[in-house]
Write a protein that holds these residues in place. Structure first.
Motif, PDB file in Angstrom:
ATOM      1  N   LEU A  16       0.810  -1.227   0.000  1.00 27.07           N
ATOM      2  CA  LEU A  16       0.000   0.000   0.000  1.00 27.07           C
ATOM      3  C   LEU A  16       0.838   1.269   0.000  1.00 27.07           C
ATOM      4  N   HIS A  17       2.127   1.106   0.240  1.00 29.06           N
ATOM      5  CA  HIS A  17       2.954   2.309   0.341  1.00 29.06           C
ATOM      6  C   HIS A  17       4.248   2.092  -0.430  1.00 29.06           C
ATOM      7  N   LEU A  18       4.176   2.414  -1.700  1.00 34.09           N
ATOM      8  CA  LEU A  18       5.334   2.225  -2.575  1.00 34.09           C
ATOM      9  C   LEU A  18       5.415   3.403  -3.539  1.00 34.09           C
ATOM     10  N   HIS A  19       6.449   4.213  -3.352  1.00 31.54           N
ATOM     11  CA  HIS A  19       6.633   5.347  -4.259  1.00 31.54           C
ATOM     12  C   HIS A  19       7.214   4.831  -5.562  1.00 31.54           C
ATOM     13  N   LEU A  20       6.593   5.202  -6.655  1.00 32.55           N
ATOM     14  CA  LEU A  20       7.131   4.729  -7.931  1.00 32.55           C
ATOM     15  C   LEU A  20       8.565   5.222  -8.105  1.00 32.55           C
ATOM     16  N   CYS A 217      -2.033  10.082   4.291  1.00 27.07           N
ATOM     17  CA  CYS A 217      -1.023  11.139   4.358  1.00 27.07           C
ATOM     18  C   CYS A 217       0.165  10.619   5.152  1.00 27.07           C
ATOM     19  N   HIS A 218       1.374  10.889   4.682  1.00 24.18           N
ATOM     20  CA  HIS A 218       2.553  10.574   5.485  1.00 24.18           C
ATOM     21  C   HIS A 218       2.494  11.425   6.748  1.00 24.18           C
ATOM     22  N   ALA A 219       2.576  10.832   7.891  1.00 23.01           N
ATOM     23  CA  ALA A 219       2.566  11.597   9.147  1.00 23.01           C
ATOM     24  C   ALA A 219       3.142  10.715  10.239  1.00 23.01           C
ATOM     25  N   GLY A 241       0.329   7.210   6.300  1.00 27.10           N
ATOM     26  CA  GLY A 241       1.610   6.740   5.787  1.00 27.10           C
ATOM     27  C   GLY A 241       2.614   6.757   6.924  1.00 27.10           C
ATOM     28  N   HIS A 242       3.199   5.616   7.249  1.00 24.53           N
ATOM     29  CA  HIS A 242       4.090   5.457   8.398  1.00 24.53           C
ATOM     30  C   HIS A 242       3.277   5.538   9.703  1.00 24.53           C
ATOM     31  N   GLY A 243       3.165   6.750  10.281  1.00 25.95           N
ATOM     32  CA  GLY A 243       2.370   6.898  11.504  1.00 25.95           C
ATOM     33  C   GLY A 243       3.021   6.269  12.722  1.00 25.95           C
ATOM     34  N   SER A 298       7.104  -1.280   1.645  1.00 23.33           N
ATOM     35  CA  SER A 298       8.539  -1.090   1.428  1.00 23.33           C
ATOM     36  C   SER A 298       8.946   0.339   1.104  1.00 23.33           C
ATOM     37  N   ASP A 299       7.981   1.241   0.838  1.00 25.95           N
ATOM     38  CA  ASP A 299       8.262   2.674   0.699  1.00 25.95           C
ATOM     39  C   ASP A 299       9.101   2.992  -0.547  1.00 25.95           C
ATOM     40  N   ASP A 300      10.431   2.936  -0.412  1.00 22.45           N
ATOM     41  CA  ASP A 300      11.323   3.265  -1.530  1.00 22.45           C
ATOM     42  C   ASP A 300      12.406   2.192  -1.618  1.00 22.45           C
TER      43      ASP A 300
HETATM   44 ZN    ZN Z   1       6.465   7.201   1.746  1.00 19.48          ZN
END
Ligand code: ZN
Ligand code: ADE
Length: 747
Positions: A16-20, A217-219, A241-243, A298-300
Motif C-alpha cells: 500500500l505504500h510504494l513510491h514509484l 497522508c505521510h505523518a 503513511g508510516h504513523g 517497502s516505501d522506496d
Molecule cells: Zn512514503
C-alpha cells in the motif's frame, strides 16, 4: 511443507505504500538521466525543499555539474531523513514524462509479481516539480492502461508534495478529479513533514474526498504524534503513511486502534532514514499489540535496499508468529483503496492459499472486512476532533482535561459537513417553505446558494458552505442546513455528533440550544420531541440540558405561542429559554411577555444581546427582562455604568470570542474585550456558539485565552463560572466543581 518465510514469500500480498520513484535503480536511472541530458535539460532540485544538500558532496556536485556518479548507489550517502529527501528529490527529477512513468511502472510490476504481490498502490508524485512534464490529465489514460494490462491489481495514489502551498495542492486535486482516471484511487502527501505541516492542505483533501478519492497522508514519520492528529483532524484521512511515531502518544494509539485507522508501516525505511535506531527499537510490535491495524510496506526499495518479502522476513526473525504475519497480510488487503468486490476477491485468494498450504485456514485470523462505507463514516466522525495532545502537566493539557461547561452552543452550529451530508443523502429535497418566513431576496444575494432554488442540492456539498461573507449569509446558511432536520432521527444524529465532540473535549455539562420553531414543525408533537431530547440526554456520557430558542425572527406573538406549547409539553431536561436572531429588527423588549411566561413556569432564561448592537441594547434587557444570563453582551464594555450593574448584580455573560471575530465584530482575539470584562468584575463564561461555522470548539476558546496571556487562576475562574452560572441545581454544580478542583490541583 513450506516454512513460514516461504509461505509469506509465496502468499498473495498487498503493497500500500510504494513510491514509484522509490523503485529507481542503476538500470532505470542512467537511461533517464541520459535522455534528458542529451536534450540539454538540467538536474532539478527545489531549493525550498532541500535544506541539507551541502551534507552530500555527491549530490551537491551532481546538481552543480550534472555528473559525477556512475552507479545509483553512489547517491545513497544520506544519513538522515532530510538527506534522504534530497537524494530522492534529485534522482527522481529525471522521472519527467508519462513515458518515464510507464517505464518505471513496468519494471516495478515485474518485481512485484516476482514477490507474489497481488495488489499494489503506486504513489506517484503529482504537482510541484517544475521539470515534470506530465499532468494529472495526461497521466490518466497512461495509468489506466498500465493497470488494465498488468497481471496484478494496480492502483495509483497521487502523492502531493507538502511544499506545494494550499492553492496549488487544491488546483492539482481539482485537475485529478476532472481527469477521472479509473485506476487513480487516492491522494496522499509526502516530503518534509516537519518543515511543511499538512494542515494547510485541508481544502485539497476535502476536494479530493468530494471527488471520490480516498485519503492517506505521510505523518508521524519525521515528526511526532501531533502530526498524526493533524492528518486525522485536518485532513480526515482513512490511513496514515508510516504513523509510527504515534507511539509517542498513548491516547493517539488508543484512538487509532478504536477507529481502525490503518498505518502503512515501512520498518526498513524508518531505520535507514534514522527515525529509529534498529528494528528492536521500532514500535511496530507495540502498535500491533495495542490493536492498531498495521500493514507492511517497502516505501522506496531502491533507496533502502529492501523489498516487501524481506520486511515480512525481518519481522519473523524478530519473533512474529506465522499467524501474526498473516494478519498483517490480510490488513494490507482490507485497507486497500480498491472497491469492495476486488478486496473481497483478494482476501478469498489469501484464504484459499492458506488452506492449500496448511490444510485449513485456521491459521488465518478472522478479519473484519472494511467496507468503504464504514470507513467513510468512521472518518467522518473524527472530522472535528481537535488536536488535544499536549505535554502532561502543561496549562494546555490542563485545559483539555479539566471538566468544562458549555452554556452557549446552538445545536445547528455543531453540524459538521459529514453530519450534514448524511441528512442531505437522506432527504434529497428542499423547498423554501421548509424555512419559516423565507426571504427569497436573501437567497438571491448569495450566488453560492442560488442553485438550491433550482433544485440543485449539490451546492450544499460545497466545501465553501461553512464560509460566509456576512451575518445575513451566515443566518441564511444556518437556516437552510437546519431545514434538513426533519424528524427525530435527524435530531438524534445531529445531537450525537455534538455530544461526541463535547465528550472529546471533556465537557461535563452542556446546555444545547435548539431551534424551537424548527422543532415545532417536525412530524412529531412537541411532547414527543421532548421525550426524545430527554432520551438523548440520558444516553449521553455527560450532563446535557436543553434550551429552547423560538428565535426573534418569528416575531413576539409566534414566539409566545410556541413557548406556551412548550410549557404544556415540558420535559425533564428542558432547562430554559434562549432567544437569538436579528437584534436590530426585534429588540428584546418585544419579548417581555414571553420571558415573563417562561419565568413564571420556572424556566431559566437567557437572551442574545449586545452582540452586534451597542451597549444601550443591553440596558433594557437588564432593566426589563430579568433574564438569568446574557448571550454575548460584550458591547457592554463601552458603558462603564452598565459594567457596574452587570458586576454588582452578577449577571453573567456567555462570551464566545471566536464567534465575534468570525462575524467581524473584532478583527482578532487580541482586540476582543473578554479580558477587560473579566477584569472589571463581570461574571464571564466561555462558549463556542456555532463551533463548526466559526471553526473553534470550547477547548480552542480556552487555549486562545491562554495564548493571549490569561493567568492560570483566571482560566480556572472562567471554568468555575461555567458551572456556577449553569441552569442546574447547586448540588449538581458542586459535584462538577469538585471534579474541576480534583483535576486542577492534581499536578
Ligand atoms: Zn512514503
Ligand atoms: N517521499 C518518498 N519517500 C518518502 C518518505 N518515506 N517520506 C516522505 N516523503 C517521501
Amino acid at each position: 511443507m513450506k516454512d513460514t518465510v516461504e509461505l509469506l514469500r509465496s502468499i498473495p500480498k498487498a503493497e500500500l505504500h510504494l513510491h514509484l520513484g522509490g523503485t529507481l535503480s542503476t538500470e532505470a536511472f542512467f537511461p533517464l538521466y541520459e535522455k534528458y541530458r542529451s536534450k540539454g535539460e538540467e538536474p532539478y532540485l527545489d531549493s525550498v525543499r532541500y535544506s541539507s544538500i551541502s551534507k552530500h558532496p555527491v549530490l551537491e556536485n551532481f546538481l552543480r555539474t550534472g555528473s559525477g556518479a556512475t552507479t545509483f548507489e553512489e547517491f545513497l550517502d544520506f544519513t538522515d531523513f532530510d538527506g534522504f529527501l534530497d537524494v530522492y528529490g534529485l534522482t527522481t527529477c529525471y522521472v519527467r514524462d508519462a513515458e518515464d512513468i510507464a517505464l518505471l511502472a513496468h519494471a516495478a510490476i515485474d518485481d512485484l509479481v516476482a514477490q507474489n504481490v497481488r495488489y499494489v498502490e503506486f504513489d506517484i508524485t503529482l504537482g510541484g516539480h517544475k521539470v515534470i512534464k506530465y499532468s494529472a490529465g495526461d497521466l490518466g489514460p497512461v495509468m489506466d492502461d498500465i493497470s488494465k494490462n498488468a497481471p496484478i491489481e494496480v492502483r495509483w495514489i497521487a502523492g502531493l508534495p507538502r511544499f506545494l502551498g494550499a492553492e496549488e495542492s487544491s488546483r492539482v486535486v481539482r485537475e485529478l478529479v476532472i481527469a477521472d482516471s479509473k485506476s487513480l484511487v487516492g491522494v496522499t502527501m509526502g516530503g518534509p513533514e516537519k518543515q511543511f505541516p499538512h494542515a494547510e492542505h485541508a481544502e485539497a483533501f476535502r476536494l479530493a474526498a468530494e471527488g471520490g478519492l480516498r485519503l492517506s497522508c505521510h505523518a508521524g514519520e519525521a515528526d511526532g504524534a501531533h502530526s498524526v492528529w493533524s492528518a486525522i483532524n485536518d485532513l480526515n484521512v482513512e490511513r496514515i503513511g508510516h504513523g509510527v511515531r504515534s507511539i509517542e502518544d498513548p491516547q493517539l494509539v488508543g484512538y487509532l486502534a478504536e477507529e481502525g485507522i490503518t498505518l502503512e508501516v515501512c520498518p526498513t525505511s524508518n531505520i535507514v532514514t534514522g527515525i529509529f535506531r534498529d528494528l528492536e527499537h521500532h514500535p511496530i510490535r507495540e502498535l500491533y499489540e495495542a490493536g492498531v491495524p498495521v500493514t507492511l510496506n517497502s516505501d522506496d526499495p531502491a533507496f533502502f535496499g529492501s523489498n516487501l518479502n524481506e520486511e515480512y522476513e525481518k519481522l519473523h526473525r524478530m519473533g512474529w508468529t506465522e499467524e501474526e504475519l498473516l494478519e498483517l497480510v490480510e490488513n494490507g488487503f482490507a485497507a486497500a483503496f480498491a472497491d469492495e468486490e476486488t478486496i473481497d476477491g483478494l482476501l478469498d485468494e489469501v484464504q484459499a492459499y492458506v488452506e492449500s498450504e496448511r490444510g485449513d485456514s485456521t491459521a488465518l485470523p478472522e478479519i473484519v472486512r472494511t467496507s468503504s462505507s464504514s470507513v467513510a463514516s468512521g472518518s467522518d466522525a473524527v472530522h472535528d476532533a481537535p488536536d488535544m495532545n499536549f505535554e502532561p502537566g502543561s496549562v494546555e493539557d490542563l485545559i483539555v482535561r479539566v471538566p468544562k461547561a458549555e452554556l452557549h452552543i446552538h445545536l445547528a452550529g455543531t453540524m459538521t459537513a459529514a453530519v450534514f451530508a448524511q441528512l442531505l443523502d437522506k432527504h434529497r429535497s428542499w423547498s423554501p417553505d421548509l424555512v419559516n418566513g423565507w426571504d427569497s431576496s436573501a437567497m438571491s444575494r448569495y450566488a453560492a446558494l442560488q442553485p438550491l432554488l433550482d433544485g440543485d442540492l449539490d451546492v450544499l456539498r460545497s466545501p465553501d458552505l461553512f464560509q460566509f461573507e456576512d451575518m445575513d449569509q451566515f443566518g441564511v446558511t444556518v437556516r437552510v442546513l437546519n431545514s434538513f432536520v426533519r424528524d427525530l432521527d435527524d435530531v438524534a444524529l445531529v445531537a450525537a455528533g455534538a455530544i461526541e465532540n463535547l465528550e472529546r473535549q471533556n465537557v461535563a455539562y452542556a446546555e444545547l440550544t435548539f431551534d424551537l420553531e424548527r422543532f415545532s414543525r417536525l412530524e412529531n408533537s412537541i411532547l414527543e420531541v421532548g421525550k426524545r431530547l430527554d432520551a438523548i440526554s440520558k444516553a449521553a456520557p455527560m450532563q446535557i440540558n436543553w434550551l429552547a430558542d423560538p428565535t426573534r425572527d418569528i416575531g413576539p406573538e409566534n414566539a409566545l405561542g410556541l413557548v406556551e406549547r412548550l410549557i404544556d409539553a415540558r420535559f425533564e431536561t428542558l432547562a430554559g429559554i434562549s432567544l437569538s436572531g436579528r437584534e436590530r429588527d426585534f429588540p428584546p423588549r418585544l419579548f417581555a411577555e414571553m420571558f415573563k411566561l417562561a419565568q413564571g413556569a420556572e424556566l431559566r432564561t437567557t437572551i442574545h444581546a449586545g452582540e452586534l448592537l451597542a451597549a444601550d441594547s443591553i440596558w433594557h434587557v437588564v432593566q426589563e427582562l430579568g433574564v438569568d444570563r446574557i448571550g454575548h453582551g460584550i458591547r457592554a464594555i463601552d458603558d462603564p455604568e452598565l459594567i457596574d450593574v452587570l458586576a454588582a448584580d452578577a449577571i453573567p455573560l456567555e462570551v464566545c470570542p471566536s464567534a465575534n471575530v468570525a462575524t467581524g465584530m473584532y478583527p482578532t482575539l487580541a482586540n476582543h474585550p473578554i479580558h477587560d470584562l473579566f477584569e472589571s468584575g463581570v461574571t464571564v463564561t466561555l462558549s463556542s456558539d456555532y463551533p463548526t461555522f466559526f471553526g473553534q470548539d470550547l477547548v480552542g476558546e480556552y487555549l486562545s485565552l491562554h495564548e493571549t496571556g490569561w493567568a492560570k487562576n483566571d482560566l480556572l475562574e472562567v471554568v468555575e463560572n461555567g458551572f456556577l452560572m449553569a441552569f442546574i441545581s447547586d448540588e449538581e454544580a458542586d459535584r462538577h466543581l469538585n471534579r474541576v478542583h480534583e483535576i486542577w490541583e492534581e499536578e
